[in-house]
Design a protein around this motif. Structure first.
Motif: not given
Length: 378
Positions: A17-31
């Motif tokens: 869960x921590x991995x998932x939230x950390x990724x979600x906190x960075x992935x939107x930078x693509x847009x």
């Protein structure tokens, strides 16, 4: 680094869960360039949920939020930036209040956000300046290309005028002399000899002037001998050749004959030459008058004849008269020769007029050329 390096003993292990939230906190930078405000909101929401609901390892640094805030400052208009800035301050204050609640952490977080905003605005200024410089360079390139094309067009027109004046005048004299030759052979052999000499001399002079013009156009490795363009001083020789063609030519020059600029000197010769060419080709005149008057800062050229005039089929006049200025034609339906006279006069700040004589039968060409420019402030 807590996701990579082993954690200290006694701390809970890292969860998916921590991995998932950390990724979600960075992935939107693509847009972030397409939806900067939405990306910032998503990153702040994911970070808040991570801090409140997930027992993650430590406190992640807000790099993704700073990048999103930098993009808002770079790409959004002023009103949007103001609303986002106010909302970000509120979010930062709430986050610090839930964490340590110290002024130190609040000032540090606001300083980081302010630095990201300042970098975004500096980048916007730099991009705007670069775009302005590139646009200016493109405009200058277009301007230079247009100026080069216009200069080439003007040079082609000038060369066409010179070629027309030289060839038309020479061919007209040669035709007149050649037509008079057979008659002179039967009635006055001595005049026939003079006619053939005039044809030969006219042809040689035309070839010499053509070589001069072509030598200017031709690219050569070494300098070629150049002869100056004919001017007022060459008018007597020009008039003598015309006299051999039949009509009587009278030449008058009045006023203070001061030194003329080279361009004006040549223009006067070409105007007289073209006017005499029209006389030989169309007028069937018995008498031609060429008058030059040097005035105050200008020179007037008048060529009149007693021929058929425009009503008798005068070529180029079209049966009408008119002013020629700014490169316009000398008369309605005028030929290239009369148009060239108007262009030469306009090129030197003057005007030209052609039409039937007012004091009798025949045709008149009159041009006024400026020989000196008024001083600034006079």
């Amino acid at each position: 680094m807590p996701f990579v390096l082993p954690r200290e003993p006694g701390l809970p292990p890292v969860t998916w869960t921590a991995y998932a939230f950390t990724t979600l906190g960075v992935l939107p930078l693509v847009w972030r360039r397409r939806r900067p405000v939405l990306v910032l909101v998503v990153i702040l929401l994911v970070g808040g949920v991570y801090r409140v609901a997930v027992d993650g390892p430590g406190q992640p640094l807000p790099y993704a939020g700073l990048m999103a805030f930098y993009t808002v400052a770079l790409r959004c208009p002023g009103r949007v930036r103001a609303w986002v800035g106010a909302g970000s301050v509120a979010v930062v204050a709430a986050s610090v209040g839930l964490s340590t609640g110290t002024a130190r952490e609040l000032s540090f977080t606001l300083f980081c956000a302010g630095a990201a905003y300042a970098l975004g605005r500096l980048q916007y200024t730099r991009q705007a300046y670069t775009a302005a410089v590139e646009d200016r360079a493109a405009q200058l390139e277009r301007t230079h290309r247009i100026e080069a094309e216009q200069a080439a067009a003007r040079e082609r027109a000038r060369i066409a005028r010179e070629m027309h004046d030289v060839l038309s005048h020479a061919v007209s004299i040669m035709i007149v002399q050649a037509e008079a030759g057979p008659v002179a052979v039967r009635r006055a052999p001595e005049r026939a000899e003079a006619a053939f000499e005039a044809i030969s001399e006219t042809g040689r002079e035309a070839m010499a002037q053509l070589r001069t013009m072509l030598g200017v156009l031709r690219e050569t490795d070494g300098p070629e001998p150049r002869e100056p363009q004919p001017g007022v001083a060459a008018l007597p020789a020009l008039l003598e050749r015309v006299r051999r063609g039949g009509p009587e030519v009278v030449y008058e020059e009045s006023g203070g004959a001061a030194g003329l600029p080279a361009a004006v000197d040549t223009a006067v010769y070409r105007i007289v030459q073209e006017a005499l060419t029209n006389v030989l080709k169309h007028a069937r005149a018995r008498r031609v008058s060429v008058r030059l008057h040097h005035g105050d800062g200008e020179l007037s050229v008048t060529v009149t004849d007693d021929g058929r005039g425009p009503g008798g089929g005068r070529g180029g006049a079209g049966g009408a008269a008119g002013w020629a200025s700014g490169g316009g034609g000398g008369a309605a339906g005028g030929g290239h020769g009369l148009i060239g006279i108007g262009e030469r006069a306009a090129a030197h700040g003057g005007t030209a007029w052609c039409g039937p004589r007012r004091d009798g039968p025949g045709f008149e060409v009159r041009a006024v050329l400026v020989t000196s420019r008024p001083e600034v402030g006079s």
